[in-house]
Enzyme design. Structure first.
Site, mmCIF file in Angstrom:
data_model
loop_
_atom_site.group_PDB
_atom_site.id
_atom_site.type_symbol
_atom_site.label_atom_id
_atom_site.label_comp_id
_atom_site.label_asym_id
_atom_site.label_seq_id
_atom_site.Cartn_x
_atom_site.Cartn_y
_atom_site.Cartn_z
ATOM 1 N N HIS A 159 -14.921 13.419 1.924
ATOM 2 C CA HIS A 159 -15.772 12.670 2.867
ATOM 3 C C HIS A 159 -16.719 13.643 3.562
ATOM 4 O O HIS A 159 -17.894 13.338 3.775
ATOM 5 C CB HIS A 159 -14.938 11.955 3.936
ATOM 6 C CG HIS A 159 -13.827 11.109 3.388
ATOM 7 N ND1 HIS A 159 -12.518 11.261 3.753
ATOM 8 C CD2 HIS A 159 -13.848 10.108 2.474
ATOM 9 C CE1 HIS A 159 -11.775 10.382 3.105
ATOM 10 N NE2 HIS A 159 -12.559 9.675 2.316
ATOM 11 N N CYS A 170 8.249 -11.998 -14.573
ATOM 12 C CA CYS A 170 7.462 -10.839 -14.146
ATOM 13 C C CYS A 170 8.143 -9.587 -14.688
ATOM 14 O O CYS A 170 9.353 -9.398 -14.469
ATOM 15 C CB CYS A 170 7.416 -10.783 -12.612
ATOM 16 S SG CYS A 170 7.023 -9.133 -11.997
ATOM 17 N N HIS A 213 9.779 -7.441 -11.682
ATOM 18 C CA HIS A 213 10.868 -7.935 -10.846
ATOM 19 C C HIS A 213 11.804 -8.895 -11.565
ATOM 20 O O HIS A 213 12.795 -9.339 -10.986
ATOM 21 C CB HIS A 213 10.288 -8.623 -9.599
ATOM 22 C CG HIS A 213 9.480 -7.684 -8.757
ATOM 23 N ND1 HIS A 213 8.103 -7.629 -8.796
ATOM 24 C CD2 HIS A 213 9.869 -6.719 -7.897
ATOM 25 C CE1 HIS A 213 7.682 -6.690 -7.974
ATOM 26 N NE2 HIS A 213 8.724 -6.117 -7.419
ATOM 27 N N LYS A 219 -4.607 10.991 -0.870
ATOM 28 C CA LYS A 219 -3.452 11.094 0.011
ATOM 29 C C LYS A 219 -2.169 11.029 -0.815
ATOM 30 O O LYS A 219 -1.239 11.786 -0.595
ATOM 31 C CB LYS A 219 -3.503 9.932 1.012
ATOM 32 C CG LYS A 219 -2.871 10.269 2.319
ATOM 33 C CD LYS A 219 -3.280 9.309 3.414
ATOM 34 C CE LYS A 219 -2.703 7.915 3.225
ATOM 35 N NZ LYS A 219 -2.794 7.067 4.403
#
Ligand code: MSP
Length: 639
Positions: A26, A148, A151, A301
């Protein structure tokens, strides 16, 4: 007398998301625009520099939830961190916009209403199978046995009604606009990237989210059950800033956006079509730079490789840090951030070349002339050549800045400085000082070096504002300078007094730094055993991408091969793959796979394969395709 503005320069950074604190990525774009703005101000241009923060959307709402605070309190805090970081770094922005400001929201709503009224926003229903745990839709093909895959629960049918901007309608116009204005998107590689996107349908853009699900956004003016999709809101900041301050006529058609390559599509496709639909002229340039890599990867991050700008700024000084960022990245290409590289750059260019010229010149001036700036004696050919070189520099530097070649602009000035150091070594002022008959010659040499330093300091000031002012103070110049002052080689006042001070750029102790860096990067205790090791540079040569299998058929001449048609972002490719005993053609269609995208093409039993898809193999030869944990669009890079 005020000079007539040569030109107008309106420059913007992306408005940064407030879900993380600023890092050097940034900081780079912001420093870059700061440097460009300072060069334009030096040239006398009417300059306006905008930065700010992007504060709406699901992502921010989730970050606020995770921080246990309200979205407003959260965005206030992080936006302030961006602002104060830029202030500490001396960023000379003219305005800082926040998308939560009412003046911005008003413009977004006005433009949405205009585009809606003319029929370019339509209402549509999107429905599908939704896994509540994943919070996303699945296609039938992605499910395993109807469940799914993450899950192992049955997804529920959900439908969401959204408004869509009729973007596809503007595709032919945009293609023409980019083709007829070759420097609209620069450098060229990114222009080509956008043109490639426009070869295929771009579809319509969903520009709303149901307020019940995402309350943190700007309500649509005609339907307050929906909020504006964050990109439609964010891009408009570049315009709302001017509109809300009555500055559109003065600046809009000069707009230059600076971004990195991650957000080319919203800026190169969404934004121009939005402007066209709103009846507004296009920006002047979209300037796209590459990434600063840390440990050879993009900083993020989640990778834990983020470099915080203020750490380096505190350790090495703001100006040296800025110089490194501007000198060591070629606009448009990626560059690797290395603290050692930063230190080496400081020592070579700033301590050795520039610092040395300043110290030796002021040292001799003190010793031989009591620190008083001498008048030029007669100019010999060498001195004239040095003068010519320096007086040509302002135009060369500004031309390179105009072309976004900041690294070359700085190198041009430094070449001049190195030339001045050679001039001193050849003229040997210490010898001239021994002979009274050569007093004029000595005056000329000293004065020429002082002038070279003065001109260099003006041309480097946009990059190193504090240090270059300090340099001129040492030369005895305290008044403001303009570009005109850099065009002359007799700008100092003969008889004025130099004020030598502390060295501007102390040398960094490289040995100590290497030792401390080695301590930081110790190899992990238990390394995996590999067949062969490759360097990170070797690995970085490979390009992996997410691809969607859009068609598959058996190879007509080989039992074990499938011929796959892959969609890799905007491109379609054929890949011949040896996965057939484990995957049949019909089970492959719709799957997302990972493809090695820059493999040299090879013919496999008569069909050219343009890449290779990845699969794991166990000891028994059983294959399993490498895939994605979370669905990402085809074309996404895998690192
Ligand atoms: N909020 C959007 C932009 C909206 S503009 C209308 C956004 N924000 S962001 O916080 O993710 O910032 C992305 C920008 O940060 C990049 O385009 C670039 O300017 C800068 N950089 C982030 N990481 C970077 C590097 N590693 N290297 C260079 N610049 C990078 O996207």
């Amino acid at each position: 007398m005020p000079t007539t503005p040569r030109d107008v320069f309106y420059a913007t950074t992306p408005i940064f998301y407030v879900n993380a604190d600023p890092h050097i990525g940034h900081a780079y774009t912001t420093i870059l625009v700061d440097v460009a703005a300072r060069y334009h101000r030096l040239a006398g241009d009417d300059t306006y520099f905008l930065t700010g923060t992007d504060e709406h959307g699901e992502k921010i709402q989730k970050a606020a939830d995770a921080a246990g605070t309200t979205p407003q309190a959260y965005v206030d805090r992080v936006s302030e961190t961006f602002k104060s970081t830029w202030d500490k770094m001396g960023i000379s922005y003219d305005a800082f916009i926040r998308t939560t400001e009412s003046r911005h929201q008003q413009v977004v709503q006005d433009i949405l209403q205009r585009v809606y009224d003319q029929g370019d926003i339509i209402y549509g229903e999107y429905g599908g199978l939704y896994c509540v745990k994943c919070e996303r839709y699945y296609t039938e093909k992605e499910l395993e046995g109807g469940l799914c895959p993450q899950h192992e629960i049955e997804p529920e049918y959900r439908s969401e009604a959204n408004y869509f901007f009729r973007m596809e309608k503007y595709r032919p116009w945009l293609k023409d606009a980019i083709e007829s204005q070759p420097d609209l998107i620069r450098p060229e590689g990114y222009r080509n990237e956008v043109l490639a996107m426009l070869r295929e349908p771009i579809g319509d853009l969903s520009i709303s989210r149901p307020r019940a699900r995402v309350p943190w956004g700007i309500p649509l003016p005609w339907d307050s059950d929906h909020v504006t999709y964050v990109w439609f809101d964010a891009l408009l900041n570049y315009y709302s800033e001017l509109e809300s301050k009555g500055l559109v006529d003065r600046y809009w058609r000069h707009a230059q956006h600076f971004i990195a390559k991650d957000i080319v599509k919203p800026h190169g496709v969404f934004w121009p079509t939005m402007l066209k639909a709103a009846g507004l002229p296009l920006f002047k340039h979209l300037n796209v730079h590459g990434y600063w890599l840390s440990d050879e990867r993009k900083m993020s991050k989640s990778l834990g490789n983020v470099i915080r700008p203020l750490d380096l700024h505190d350790r090495y000084g703001n100006d040296a840090f800025r110089y490194y960022l501007m000198r060591d990245m070629t606009f448009g290409l990626d560059a690797s951030f290395h603290e050692l590289g930063l230190a080496e750059r400081i020592n070579a260019d700033l301590a050795n070349d520039l610092g040395n010229l300043l110290n030796r010149t002021l040292g001799m001036l003190g010793k031989y002339r009591g620190g008083v700036v001498p008048a030029f004696g007669p100019l010999d050919a060498d001195t004239q050549a040095l003068s010519d070189r320096f007086t040509a520099l302002p135009d060369e530097v500004l031309d390179l800045v105009e072309e976004l070649q900041f690294d070359r602009a700085l190198d041009r000035v430094m070449e001049g400085v190195r030339e001045a150091n050679r001039y001193v070594s050849e003229k040997k002022p210490w010898e001239l000082a021994k002979d009274d008959a050569k007093a004029d010659e000595l005056d000329t040499v000293l004065r020429a070096c002082l002038e070279a330093l003065r001109v260099a300091s003006i041309l480097l000031e946009p990059v190193m504002p504090e240090k270059m002012q300090a340099l001129r103070t040492q030369l005895g110049v305290t008044s403001d300078v303009t570009l005109e002052d850099a065009r002359r080689f007799d700008g100092l006042q003969g008889g004025s007094q130099a004020q030598p001070g502390e060295p501007l750029f102390p040398r960094v102790d490289l040995d100590a730094l290497k030792e401390s860096l080695a301590g930081d990067t110790e190899a992990p205790a238990e390394a995996l055993e590999h067949k062969d090791t490759v360097t990170i540079d070797d690995f970085a040569k490979l390009e992996f991408r997410v691809a969607e299998v859009v068609a598959a058929e058996d190879h007509p001449k080989a039992d074990r091969l499938l011929v796959l048609t892959l969609q890799v972002g905007p491109e379609t490719r054929t890949v011949v793959s040896g996965i057939k005993p484990h995957y049949t053609a019909d089970t492959m269609v719709g799957k997302k796979v990972i493809v090695v995208a820059n493999l040299a093409p090879a013919k496999l039993r008569g069909i050219e394969s343009q890449g290779m898809i990845l699969a794991a193999e166990d000891a028994d030869g059983k294959l399993s395709l490498a895939g994605l944990d979370v669905d990402l669009p085809s074309g996404s890079e895998v690192r």
